[in-house]
Design a protein around this motif. Sequence first.
Motif, short mmCIF file in Angstrom:
data_model
loop_
_atom_site.label_atom_id
_atom_site.label_comp_id
_atom_site.label_asym_id
_atom_site.label_seq_id
_atom_site.Cartn_x
_atom_site.Cartn_y
_atom_site.Cartn_z
N ILE A 1 0.79 -0.92 0.33
CA ILE A 1 -0.29 -0.28 -0.08
C ILE A 1 0.34 1.12 -0.24
O ILE A 1 0.32 2.01 -0.59
N ILE A 2 1.78 1.17 0.80
CA ILE A 2 2.95 2.97 0.66
C ILE A 2 3.85 2.28 -0.64
O ILE A 2 3.39 3.46 -1.47
N LEU A 3 3.86 1.18 -1.35
CA LEU A 3 4.95 1.19 -2.55
C LEU A 3 3.46 1.76 -3.28
O LEU A 3 3.99 2.54 -4.81
N MET A 4 2.40 2.21 -3.65
CA MET A 4 1.52 2.08 -4.31
C MET A 4 0.86 3.67 -4.06
O MET A 4 0.98 4.30 -5.42
N SER A 5 1.15 4.42 -2.84
CA SER A 5 1.43 5.57 -2.21
C SER A 5 2.40 6.72 -3.32
O SER A 5 1.97 7.14 -3.18
N ILE A 6 3.61 5.80 -3.05
CA ILE A 6 4.29 6.37 -3.49
C ILE A 6 4.24 6.46 -4.94
O ILE A 6 4.87 7.49 -6.29
N ASP A 7 3.50 5.56 -5.97
CA ASP A 7 3.88 5.05 -7.41
C ASP A 7 2.86 6.10 -7.69
O ASP A 7 2.71 6.71 -8.84
N ARG A 8 1.15 6.65 -6.65
CA ARG A 8 0.57 7.33 -7.36
C ARG A 8 1.24 9.09 -7.73
O ARG A 8 0.86 9.85 -8.04
N TYR A 9 2.20 9.12 -6.63
CA TYR A 9 2.58 9.99 -6.10
C TYR A 9 3.48 10.63 -6.93
O TYR A 9 3.45 11.90 -8.32
N LEU A 10 4.38 9.68 -7.82
CA LEU A 10 4.86 9.86 -8.52
C LEU A 10 4.61 10.13 -10.16
O LEU A 10 5.13 10.66 -11.10
N ALA A 11 3.48 9.54 -10.40
CA ALA A 11 2.74 9.33 -11.93
C ALA A 11 2.00 10.78 -11.97
O ALA A 11 1.70 10.96 -13.03
N ILE A 12 2.06 11.83 -10.65
CA ILE A 12 0.85 12.53 -10.51
C ILE A 12 1.56 14.38 -10.55
O ILE A 12 1.65 14.94 -11.18
N VAL A 13 2.92 14.40 -9.31
CA VAL A 13 3.24 14.89 -9.03
C VAL A 13 4.42 15.04 -9.78
O VAL A 13 5.57 16.43 -9.84
N HIS A 14 5.31 14.18 -9.95
CA HIS A 14 6.58 14.08 -10.91
C HIS A 14 6.36 13.21 -12.23
O HIS A 14 7.15 12.09 -12.15
N ALA A 15 5.22 12.70 -12.57
CA ALA A 15 5.05 12.29 -14.46
C ALA A 15 6.59 12.32 -15.02
O ALA A 15 6.31 11.50 -15.97
#
Length: 361
Positions: A125-139
């Motif tokens: 769940i932590i990894l998925m949260s980081i993945d979403r963060y990278l996808a949107i904020v640092h796409a």
Amino acid sequence: MNVTTASSPETTEFEYEPYDNENGAGNVCEYEQHGISFLPVIYSLFFVVGLLGNVLVLWVIIFGVKLRSMSDVCLLNLAIADLLLVCSLPFLAHQARDQWAFGDAMCKMVLGAYHIGFYCGIFFIILMSIDRYLAIVHAVYAMKARTLTFGMIAAAVTWFAGFLASFPDIIFLKVETDRSSQKSICGASLVNETATGNRHFWTIFGLFKMNILGLLIPMTIMCFCYAQIIWKLLHTQSSKKQSIRLVLIVVAVYFCCWMPYSLASFFRALELIKVLHSCRISNDIRLALQVTQAIAYSHSCLNPILYVFVGERFRKNLLRLMSRAPCRVCRVMKTLIPSDRGRMSSTYSTSTTGDERSNAI
């Protein structure tokens, strides 16, 4: 007599310890058997729902999505971790109703899988949260890092981290006879008759470890990632209120499921270090641990529900597979699944590639 750690199933008996009664004299505290009345039913229900839901997730990801991105890898492994946990529930249900009747080897195997699935589920769940963060904020800058290959490497590291986090709990797993009820109990036995202080150290260590690794660190990372996601969505021309609601739902569901159990475990640690010291409080803590752990188990069942009713991409693949399936049950289930929810889960916004947009929870 066995003493369980925080992440062990709290259906086992706590050690009988002397407590001060109302007259100030020492007395042995006897624990009421609250769990017998509700734990077997709840565990059985969570097993059925969690098994069907997570198998459905595996079906969609393997045959529908076919692992095209890091996000898909995270979802696949989260479902596997949830399955490890829910598959232990029938055994725990039987133990809560009667006693452990499956031998020492099955005790180590079942609860060993429980511990690993417990921590790996949180870490994914932590990894998925980081993945979403990278996808949107640092796409733009994160496109090279969010590949299928990198996702598999990250998944392998996460499983290894979950395995390490399960120590020392899985080392001490064994079947013992409860001194009060004379029933066989499977749990993490930390008793060492020649070193009582060592027993309490590992028990308290396990309780605080679960609070730190199971709540404090995940909530810190998730709050940071989703705060940045919401900030990004609010300051883009295509920001969507539904996307913001989605990320808030993810945090709220995790918080509501795990916070009560973490708090109950924290009070159990206070009891062990004698900050709380009375028979009544000890009974209340025991009941709280049983109830809140059952609530925590529900998180493994809620994940697939979030995928189906919130994740647009997942839902589309599920409907497509059900249309092709030759069974009538699948066609009936298809009518119960909303086919269009207005691109509700477009959490990845316009900055994400089309293949990864609207990904699961």
